[in-house]
Enzyme design. Sequence first.
Site, PDB file in Angstrom:
ATOM      1  N   ILE A   1       0.880  -1.157   0.000  1.00 46.68           N
ATOM      2  CA  ILE A   1       0.000   0.000   0.000  1.00 46.68           C
ATOM      3  C   ILE A   1       0.921   1.212   0.000  1.00 46.68           C
ATOM      4  O   ILE A   1       1.819   1.320   0.842  1.00 46.68           O
ATOM      5  CB  ILE A   1      -0.961   0.007   1.213  1.00 46.68           C
ATOM      6  CG1 ILE A   1      -1.820   1.276   1.222  1.00 46.68           C
ATOM      7  CG2 ILE A   1      -0.238  -0.162   2.519  1.00 46.68           C
ATOM      8  CD1 ILE A   1      -2.907   1.262   2.306  1.00 46.68           C
ATOM      9  N   SER A   2       0.753   2.101  -0.975  1.00 43.22           N
ATOM     10  CA  SER A   2       1.659   3.232  -1.136  1.00 43.22           C
ATOM     11  C   SER A   2       1.569   4.184   0.054  1.00 43.22           C
ATOM     12  O   SER A   2       0.547   4.273   0.733  1.00 43.22           O
ATOM     13  CB  SER A   2       1.325   4.001  -2.417  1.00 43.22           C
ATOM     14  OG  SER A   2       1.510   3.187  -3.556  1.00 43.22           O
TER      15      SER A   2
END
Length: 207
Positions: A51-52
Amino acid sequence: MVEEQLVRRGIEDQRVLDAMRRVPRHEFVPEGSERYAYEDHPMPIGDGQTISQPFIVALMLEAARIGPEDSVLDVGTGSGYAAAVAAELGHRVVSIERHPELAVTAAATLEALGYRVNVVTGDGTLGWPAGAPYDVIIAAATGPTLPRAWPEQLTREGRIVMPVGRPGGAQHLTVFERGADGDLHGRSLGAVTFVPLVGDDGWRDRE
């Protein structure tokens, strides 16, 4: 998170800031990692994906300029977090994920939180023609170049935001927009680090 990590680092789009305030990021990270959800770094979510970090999500969405009536193709669903923020901004979001397990989990999370995102499983480098045309295409994985199918699925005034570059090497977050000649031209927003965009028109698994 919004004030410390986004506003102080130059994110100015109020719609993006408000959207990121509303989306509960802790719902999109693996169980047991909730305490770290609002820190400004990427987090593993399984299958070699991440997840960025919040700042990068905000930077991409600010560059994409998603309007209330826009249709969005989100390539690389992952946990579904970026798709949720995009759904807060636009009219319709299709999110494509090549890992079936991640797609199922993300779809369930998005539905439980009330986000109407159409999560599909497939090769993101080919886009999703059934939902085209899109006003915005965003990708959470780095490709060797702009996939050939994406411009064909984009509206005339559409934007594409994606990292370009080799995994483990130099990558640049790039915004593609059409010039006066009708072709898409890219401009860099700076250096980034993303997982590879794997598919028929991206990197191969062995690369």
